[in-house]
Design a protein around this motif. Sequence first.
Motif, PDB file in Angstrom:
ATOM      1  N   GLN A   1      49.668  41.659  26.683  1.00 22.38           N
ATOM      2  CA  GLN A   1      49.371  40.501  27.522  1.00 22.38           C
ATOM      3  C   GLN A   1      47.895  40.182  27.406  1.00 22.38           C
TER       4      GLN A   1
ATOM      5  N   ASP B   1      42.916  39.742  40.963  1.00 23.21           N
ATOM      6  CA  ASP B   1      44.352  39.479  41.103  1.00 23.21           C
ATOM      7  C   ASP B   1      44.999  39.238  39.737  1.00 23.21           C
ATOM      8  N   LEU B   2      44.286  38.520  38.854  1.00 22.96           N
ATOM      9  CA  LEU B   2      44.802  38.301  37.491  1.00 22.96           C
ATOM     10  C   LEU B   2      44.981  39.630  36.755  1.00 22.96           C
TER      11      LEU B   2
ATOM     12  N   LYS C   1      45.425  42.591  38.103  1.00 21.52           N
ATOM     13  CA  LYS C   1      46.526  43.344  38.712  1.00 21.52           C
ATOM     14  C   LYS C   1      47.879  42.830  38.221  1.00 21.52           C
ATOM     15  N   GLN C   2      48.008  41.504  38.182  1.00 22.40           N
ATOM     16  CA  GLN C   2      49.270  40.923  37.734  1.00 22.40           C
ATOM     17  C   GLN C   2      49.564  41.298  36.282  1.00 22.40           C
TER      18      GLN C   2
ATOM     19  N   SER D   1      41.648  46.507  39.808  1.00 18.39           N
ATOM     20  CA  SER D   1      43.006  46.576  39.270  1.00 18.39           C
ATOM     21  C   SER D   1      43.383  47.995  38.856  1.00 18.39           C
TER      22      SER D   1
END
Length: 241
Positions: free
Chosen positions: A183, A202-203, A205-206, A231
């Motif tokens: 990814q 947040d990016l 972590k996702q 993260s």
Amino acid sequence: MSNYAGGPDTLSLEQRSTPEIGDGEVLLSVIACGVNYPDILIMKDLYQIKPVRPFIPGTEVSGIVERIGPGVEHISIGDRVIGFSTHGGLAEKIALSAQNCIPIPDNMPFEEAAVFMTAYGTSYYALKNRACLVPGETLLVLGASGGTGTAAVELGRALGAKVVGAVSSAQKASFVLSCGADQCLVYPRDPLDRVSKKAVADLCKQACGPEGASVIYDPIGGDYSEAALRSISSRPVKYLM
């Protein structure tokens, strides 16, 4: 030749005599020369190594051994090698210590060999020797489209990790995915404030998944470091900067 501290604009094209070689040295006919971030720092006198001016930049090269000096045993005339020096690579010929030359396979392109030692050597040492990356771990690579970043992505994949790249544009993300990343996220180019730091975290972590990052490879530093560290895995994380 670099007569003054500065960027590429301080260079000039000049004719120089073929270097002489001494005991334990080889004369290399240069086929390709890598260009790395340290090369720019050396030209600007911002690196720990400061060659006497004028000098020829270029720290890593690939080419064919043209002559060998007394005492050279592990390299022969005609060998295809990678060579490493503090400077002198941006030339047709370079004299190198034979100890700084490594033979390369016949099927390895000179262009790839010339950018192998600095980027891949740095990243391999970081991931294998320092982070002890193992199969199944999640590796988050910041600046993943750069030299050491790309190397970290490819090596992380080869070592069996899930690889998540982080870059500053969609074009770079496409390149990183083509290098083998599972990814790749795009973070903002602008300086991060409190809100944007959380958004980048947040990016990360996702992209890393519910267990977070096991290893963070960070050649950038600064605000991105804090966001990336948010993260981290619930297990002990290994952070490399």
